[in-house]
Design an enzyme around this catalytic site. Structure first.
Site, PDB file in Angstrom:
ATOM      1  N   HIS A  95       0.906  -1.336  -0.376  1.00  0.00           N
ATOM      2  CA  HIS A  95      -0.265  -0.156   0.122  1.00  0.00           C
ATOM      3  C   HIS A  95       0.801   0.865  -0.542  1.00  0.00           C
ATOM      4  O   HIS A  95       0.535   1.953  -0.175  1.00  0.00           O
ATOM      5  CB  HIS A  95      -0.922  -0.144   0.734  1.00  0.00           C
ATOM      6  CG  HIS A  95      -2.263  -1.044   1.007  1.00  0.00           C
ATOM      7  ND1 HIS A  95      -2.989  -0.787   0.436  1.00  0.00           N
ATOM      8  CD2 HIS A  95      -2.398  -2.140   1.335  1.00  0.00           C
ATOM      9  CE1 HIS A  95      -3.863  -1.657   0.317  1.00  0.00           C
ATOM     10  NE2 HIS A  95      -3.271  -2.441   1.662  1.00  0.00           N
ATOM     11  N   ASP A 102      -7.277  -2.236  -1.087  1.00  0.00           N
ATOM     12  CA  ASP A 102      -8.559  -2.858  -0.610  1.00  0.00           C
ATOM     13  C   ASP A 102      -9.261  -2.560  -1.013  1.00  0.00           C
ATOM     14  O   ASP A 102      -9.796  -2.126  -1.258  1.00  0.00           O
ATOM     15  CB  ASP A 102      -8.620  -2.700   0.921  1.00  0.00           C
ATOM     16  CG  ASP A 102      -6.838  -2.921   1.633  1.00  0.00           C
ATOM     17  OD1 ASP A 102      -6.720  -4.131   1.440  1.00  0.00           O
ATOM     18  OD2 ASP A 102      -7.210  -2.538   3.246  1.00  0.00           O
ATOM     19  N   GLU A 159      -6.529 -12.171   2.798  1.00  0.00           N
ATOM     20  CA  GLU A 159      -7.215 -11.430   2.893  1.00  0.00           C
ATOM     21  C   GLU A 159      -8.103 -11.350   1.342  1.00  0.00           C
ATOM     22  O   GLU A 159      -7.532 -10.901   0.464  1.00  0.00           O
ATOM     23  CB  GLU A 159      -6.169 -10.471   3.261  1.00  0.00           C
ATOM     24  CG  GLU A 159      -5.626 -10.177   4.279  1.00  0.00           C
ATOM     25  CD  GLU A 159      -4.858  -8.276   4.496  1.00  0.00           C
ATOM     26  OE1 GLU A 159      -4.575  -8.285   3.500  1.00  0.00           O
ATOM     27  OE2 GLU A 159      -4.218  -8.296   5.409  1.00  0.00           O
ATOM     28  N   HIS A 162      -8.331  -7.403  -0.392  1.00  0.00           N
ATOM     29  CA  HIS A 162      -6.370  -6.956  -0.919  1.00  0.00           C
ATOM     30  C   HIS A 162      -5.913  -7.820  -2.174  1.00  0.00           C
ATOM     31  O   HIS A 162      -5.550  -8.841  -2.305  1.00  0.00           O
ATOM     32  CB  HIS A 162      -5.545  -7.380   0.042  1.00  0.00           C
ATOM     33  CG  HIS A 162      -3.721  -7.163   0.039  1.00  0.00           C
ATOM     34  ND1 HIS A 162      -3.467  -5.542   0.398  1.00  0.00           N
ATOM     35  CD2 HIS A 162      -2.893  -7.513  -1.414  1.00  0.00           C
ATOM     36  CE1 HIS A 162      -2.305  -5.397   0.009  1.00  0.00           C
ATOM     37  NE2 HIS A 162      -2.498  -6.452  -0.751  1.00  0.00           N
TER      38      HIS A 162
END
Length: 186
Positions: A95, A102, A159, A162
Site C-alpha cells: 500500500h 483493498d 485477505e 487485498h
C-alpha cells in the site's frame, strides 16, 4: 518516481469508503484525516480494467483503501503487529508503494456483496478459499477474484479484499512527507 493518481468516485465510477478515514476499522482510530484515494499509475491502469470487468457483471467496485502513507502503516502495526495480516513498516507495505488496494463489490443498488467477513478480519475466515463459508459467499469472492485477476492484479491469500500488482516489491516505497491525508501519530 511517478506521481500518484487521485482516484475519485466521479473520475473512476467506483464507490470509495476509506476504512481508515473513520473510527470504523480494527484500530478504532481515525488514521486518515481526509478520505483521499491515490494509486500508482500502473495500478490505476489495472483498476480501470477491473472497473470495466465488474461493470460487465452488473457490479461496481468499492475501494476501502489504496495508497497508505508510512505513518499510517506504522499506526496500523502499532495496534496489530501481526505480519500475517499487517506489513511490518520496517519492511514496507505494498500500500505504501501505491500498488495495492483493498476492495469489494457492490450490486446495482449499491449494496455490498456478502464476502463472509468484514475487511481486516485477521482470522482464517478471511482467507480467500476458506471452505466453511456458504456457496453464496464463495461465489461473491470468486467474482471479485476473477475481476481483479483479469485486470492484472494478484491476490493476498489471507485477505479476500487485498489486491496488488504482481511483484509489488519491485516498486519503491513512497515517502509520506507532506502527504496531507494522514494524521497517524497525533
Amino acid at each position: 518516481m511517478p506521481a500518484l493518481i487521485h482516484i475519485t468516485e466521479q473520475t473512476h465510477d467506483v464507490l470509495i469508503e476509506l476504512v481508515y478515514a473513520s473510527e470504523n476499522n480494527f484500530t478504532g482510530q481515525v488514521i486518515y484525516e481526509q478520505p483521499l484515494c491515490f494509486m500508482h499509475p500502473q495500478a490505476e491502469a489495472c483498476l480501470r480494467q477491473a472497473i470495466t470487468g465488474a461493470r460487465a457483471l452488473g457490479l461496481r467496485l468499492k475501494i476501502l483503501d489504496a495508497f497508505r502513507p508510512q505513518a499510517a502503516q506504522e499506526a496500523l502495526w502499532a495496534v496489530a503487529p501481526n505480519p500475517d495480516y499487517i506489513a511490518d513498516p520496517a519492511v514496507g507495505s505494498n500500500h505504501t508503494r501505491g500498488v495495492a488496494l483493498d476492495v469489494t463489490l457492490v450490486d446495482a443498488d449499491g449494496l455490498v456483496l456478502d464476502m463472509g467477513t468484514p475487511v481486516d478480519t485477521m482470522h482464517a475466515a478471511s482467507h480467500h478459499f476458506h471452505d466453511a463459508h456458504p456457496a453464496s459467499v464463495q461465489l461473491n469472492r470468486m467474482k471479485l477474484l476473477t475481476v481483479m485477476l483479469e485486470a492484472g492484479f494478484v491476490h493476498h491469500p489471507r485477505e479476500w479484499w487485498h489486491y496488488q500488482l504482481p511483484e509489488a516489491g519491485r516498486f519503491p516505497l513512497l515517502g509520506s512527507h507532506g502527504f496531507m491525508g494522514c494524521v497517524a501519530g497525533r
